[in-house]
Design a protein around this motif. Structure first.
Motif, PDB file in Angstrom:
ATOM      1  N   ASP A  95      85.224  23.323 -20.031  1.00 40.60           N
ATOM      2  CA  ASP A  95      85.134  21.993 -19.416  1.00 40.60           C
ATOM      3  C   ASP A  95      83.991  21.870 -18.417  1.00 40.60           C
ATOM      4  N   SER A  96      83.275  22.956 -18.170  1.00 37.01           N
ATOM      5  CA  SER A  96      82.205  22.927 -17.163  1.00 37.01           C
ATOM      6  C   SER A  96      80.899  22.457 -17.784  1.00 37.01           C
ATOM      7  N   PRO A  97      80.288  21.392 -17.258  1.00 37.25           N
ATOM      8  CA  PRO A  97      78.983  20.968 -17.799  1.00 37.25           C
ATOM      9  C   PRO A  97      77.870  21.948 -17.470  1.00 37.25           C
ATOM     10  N   PHE A  98      78.018  22.707 -16.385  1.00 38.46           N
ATOM     11  CA  PHE A  98      76.980  23.672 -16.015  1.00 38.46           C
ATOM     12  C   PHE A  98      76.953  24.853 -16.986  1.00 38.46           C
ATOM     13  N   PHE A  99      78.138  25.221 -17.514  1.00 37.30           N
ATOM     14  CA  PHE A  99      78.166  26.305 -18.499  1.00 37.30           C
ATOM     15  C   PHE A  99      77.420  25.897 -19.758  1.00 37.30           C
ATOM     16  N   TRP A 100      77.677  24.696 -20.258  1.00 40.10           N
ATOM     17  CA  TRP A 100      77.010  24.240 -21.473  1.00 40.10           C
ATOM     18  C   TRP A 100      75.521  24.039 -21.231  1.00 40.10           C
ATOM     19  N   LYS A 101      75.168  23.636 -20.022  1.00 38.20           N
ATOM     20  CA  LYS A 101      73.748  23.502 -19.704  1.00 38.20           C
ATOM     21  C   LYS A 101      73.069  24.862 -19.690  1.00 38.20           C
ATOM     22  N   ALA A 102      73.756  25.870 -19.130  1.00 37.36           N
ATOM     23  CA  ALA A 102      73.203  27.226 -19.123  1.00 37.36           C
ATOM     24  C   ALA A 102      73.088  27.774 -20.537  1.00 37.36           C
ATOM     25  N   LEU A 103      74.057  27.440 -21.389  1.00 39.87           N
ATOM     26  CA  LEU A 103      74.004  27.892 -22.780  1.00 39.87           C
ATOM     27  C   LEU A 103      72.826  27.260 -23.509  1.00 39.87           C
ATOM     28  N   SER A 185      60.491  20.237 -13.006  1.00 37.12           N
ATOM     29  CA  SER A 185      60.720  19.624 -14.310  1.00 37.12           C
ATOM     30  C   SER A 185      61.299  20.658 -15.277  1.00 37.12           C
ATOM     31  N   LYS A 186      62.132  20.175 -16.200  1.00 35.04           N
ATOM     32  CA  LYS A 186      62.852  21.093 -17.085  1.00 35.04           C
ATOM     33  C   LYS A 186      61.917  21.829 -18.036  1.00 35.04           C
ATOM     34  N   TRP A 187      61.232  21.092 -18.904  1.00 37.13           N
ATOM     35  CA  TRP A 187      60.436  21.742 -19.934  1.00 37.13           C
ATOM     36  C   TRP A 187      59.237  22.489 -19.368  1.00 37.13           C
ATOM     37  N   ALA A 189      59.073  24.016 -16.507  1.00 35.73           N
ATOM     38  CA  ALA A 189      59.617  25.242 -15.914  1.00 35.73           C
ATOM     39  C   ALA A 189      60.002  26.243 -16.998  1.00 35.73           C
ATOM     40  N   GLN A 190      60.622  25.773 -18.061  1.00 37.12           N
ATOM     41  CA  GLN A 190      60.999  26.687 -19.131  1.00 37.12           C
ATOM     42  C   GLN A 190      59.776  27.241 -19.860  1.00 37.12           C
ATOM     43  N   ILE A 191      58.737  26.419 -20.013  1.00 38.88           N
ATOM     44  CA  ILE A 191      57.505  26.918 -20.632  1.00 38.88           C
ATOM     45  C   ILE A 191      56.859  27.989 -19.757  1.00 38.88           C
ATOM     46  N   ALA A 192      56.866  27.781 -18.443  1.00 38.81           N
ATOM     47  CA  ALA A 192      56.286  28.779 -17.535  1.00 38.81           C
ATOM     48  C   ALA A 192      57.061  30.092 -17.605  1.00 38.81           C
ATOM     49  N   ILE A 193      58.389  30.017 -17.622  1.00 41.40           N
ATOM     50  CA  ILE A 193      59.205  31.233 -17.694  1.00 41.40           C
ATOM     51  C   ILE A 193      59.009  31.926 -19.043  1.00 41.40           C
ATOM     52  N   SER A 194      58.968  31.158 -20.116  1.00 39.34           N
ATOM     53  CA  SER A 194      58.757  31.760 -21.438  1.00 39.34           C
ATOM     54  C   SER A 194      57.381  32.400 -21.541  1.00 39.34           C
ATOM     55  N   THR A 195      56.400  31.871 -20.811  1.00 42.57           N
ATOM     56  CA  THR A 195      55.065  32.483 -20.794  1.00 42.57           C
ATOM     57  C   THR A 195      55.115  33.878 -20.197  1.00 42.57           C
ATOM     58  N   MET A 274      68.820  31.430  -8.253  1.00 42.87           N
ATOM     59  CA  MET A 274      70.158  31.779  -8.696  1.00 42.87           C
ATOM     60  C   MET A 274      70.818  30.626  -9.447  1.00 42.87           C
ATOM     61  N   THR A 275      70.544  29.404  -9.024  1.00 47.63           N
ATOM     62  CA  THR A 275      71.116  28.233  -9.683  1.00 47.63           C
ATOM     63  C   THR A 275      70.213  27.683 -10.783  1.00 47.63           C
ATOM     64  N   GLY A 276      69.089  28.330 -11.037  1.00 51.32           N
ATOM     65  CA  GLY A 276      68.190  27.868 -12.082  1.00 51.32           C
ATOM     66  C   GLY A 276      67.481  26.588 -11.742  1.00 51.32           C
ATOM     67  N   GLY A 277      67.044  26.447 -10.506  1.00 51.65           N
ATOM     68  CA  GLY A 277      66.353  25.237 -10.079  1.00 51.65           C
ATOM     69  C   GLY A 277      67.294  24.267  -9.391  1.00 51.65           C
ATOM     70  N   THR A 278      66.730  23.224  -8.842  1.00 45.89           N
ATOM     71  CA  THR A 278      67.532  22.240  -8.106  1.00 45.89           C
ATOM     72  C   THR A 278      68.491  21.480  -9.009  1.00 45.89           C
ATOM     73  N   ASP A 279      68.162  21.354 -10.274  1.00 43.40           N
ATOM     74  CA  ASP A 279      69.014  20.628 -11.218  1.00 43.40           C
ATOM     75  C   ASP A 279      69.504  21.536 -12.340  1.00 43.40           C
ATOM     76  N   HIS A 280      69.531  22.851 -12.080  1.00 44.17           N
ATOM     77  CA  HIS A 280      69.957  23.841 -13.080  1.00 44.17           C
ATOM     78  C   HIS A 280      69.138  23.715 -14.360  1.00 44.17           C
ATOM     79  N   GLN A 281      67.867  23.341 -14.224  1.00 41.60           N
ATOM     80  CA  GLN A 281      67.066  23.035 -15.413  1.00 41.60           C
ATOM     81  C   GLN A 281      66.669  24.283 -16.197  1.00 41.60           C
ATOM     82  N   TYR A 282      66.722  25.462 -15.604  1.00 39.59           N
ATOM     83  CA  TYR A 282      66.416  26.683 -16.354  1.00 39.59           C
ATOM     84  C   TYR A 282      67.410  27.797 -16.034  1.00 39.59           C
TER      85      TYR A 282
END
Length: 333
Positions: A95-103, A185-187, A189-195, A274-282
């Motif tokens: 039921d947690s939206p943060f879990f599905w976002k992390a997934l 920003s979500k994408w 930030a994820q592109i930078a981490i994937s780099t 630890m929280t993956g950004g201010t909006d848990h974006q990563y």
């Protein structure tokens, strides 16, 4: 040493064999004891040699795994006794939206880091497989990022992707592209981490591919060249099919590594890593587990996340097994 000089009863010359010493004790054990001892040693020695590994694995691998599974069915908080809650921790995750976002973040980060990484590694291995000047140097150089620590590599890329004075944004400004917020920003930030992930692991996978390519028989390439195949056609028709098991292996290992991604996003986010950004974006599953366990103190839910990750890895392993069996059937047919 004293010898017996007494003549025998039949008149034959005396034996020159030394007389037995009165201090030597005769072996009173049955005559087959050496054979039984040898058989026991042959059967027991291999177990004794591998026993240290299994002892260490049981202490630091199997026991924590079982104990984590037990904690996942309990409400556990630091300083308080455990309380049995059954599957409540798993239903809370559902039921947690943060879990599905992390997934979802774990999946997207895995895709945008694994796919370019393996494609680049395959191309580099193909180039290094041909005779070229400085080939030995390049083989060592591409492994240097793998030897670099996660912290050092991430700190360098943080400066490169800094939204204010980073060289990436400065380069984009020179070519007429706008300012990119690589942290909030979500994408981006994820592109930078994937780099960062791609930079660290491309050379490692390239050497694995190179070792597999060198095991391909040269007769196959000679036959393809006689048929008029270009280097690209040889790569597609000879190299790729020959190293297909190795490619499958690297895909599985890279997918498992992406599922456990932790250090790069944690360091990249700094205070909010630890929280993956201010909006848990990563925020990945590993970061979500760490956040639940040591930030909010909900060790029971953190244990449930750990077991969910284990089930995902087992599912990946099952898919790998099905693919391997399918390939074997095709080759056998």
């Amino acid at each position: 040493m004293a010898t017996s000089v007494r003549a025998t009863s039949d008149g034959s010359p005396p034996s020159s064999r030394p007389a037995p010493s009165p201090h030597v004790k005769r072996d009173s054990r049955p005559p087959g004891w050496r054979a039984r001892l040898y058989r026991f040693d042959t059967k027991a020695s291999p177990y004794a040699y591998v026993a240290p590994f299994f002892i260490v694995f049981a202490a630091f691998g199997l026991f924590p795994l079982i104990y984590t599974g037990y904690l996942s069915f309990n409400q556990v908080e630091l300083g308080n006794p455990a309380k049995w809650v059954g599957f409540d921790n798993y239903t809370t995750l559902w039921d947690s939206p943060f879990f599905w976002k992390a997934l979802r973040n774990t999946f997207t980060l895995g895709v945008i880091s694994t796919v370019p990484q393996l494609l680049m590694a395959l191309g580099l291995a193909h180039l290094l497989n041909y005779k070229m000047r400085g080939r030995g140097f390049f083989r060592v150089a591409i492994l240097a990022p793998y030897a670099t620590s996660v912290a050092a590599a991430t700190l360098v890329f943080i400066q490169l992707f800094n939204p204010d004075y980073g060289i990436i944004n400065q380069t984009l400004g020179h070519v007429g592209l706008g300012h990119v917020d690589w942290e909030s920003s979500k994408w981006p930030a994820q592109i930078a981490i994937s780099t960062i992930v791609t930079w660290r692991w491309t050379g490692y996978n390239a050497l694995i591919y190179l070792a597999a390519m060198q095991a391909v028989p040269a007769d196959l390439y000679e036959a393809a060249a006689l048929d008029g195949a270009s280097r690209w056609r040889q790569f597609v028709s000879v190299t790729i099919p020959s190293i297909r098991p190795t490619i499958l292996f690297t895909i599985i290992v890279s997918t498992i590594g992406a599922t456990q991604l932790f250090g790069e996003p944690l360091m990249f986010g700094g205070g909010v890593g630890m929280t993956g950004g201010t909006d848990h974006q990563y925020q990945t599953l590993s970061l979500y587990m760490y956040d639940k366990g040591w930030n909010t103190g909900e060790l029971g839910q953190a244990s449930a996340v750990a077991w969910v990750m284990l089930l995902i890895l087992l599912l990946i392993g099952a898919v790998n097994l099905l693919i391997v069996r399918s390939n074997r059937r095709k080759l056998g047919g």
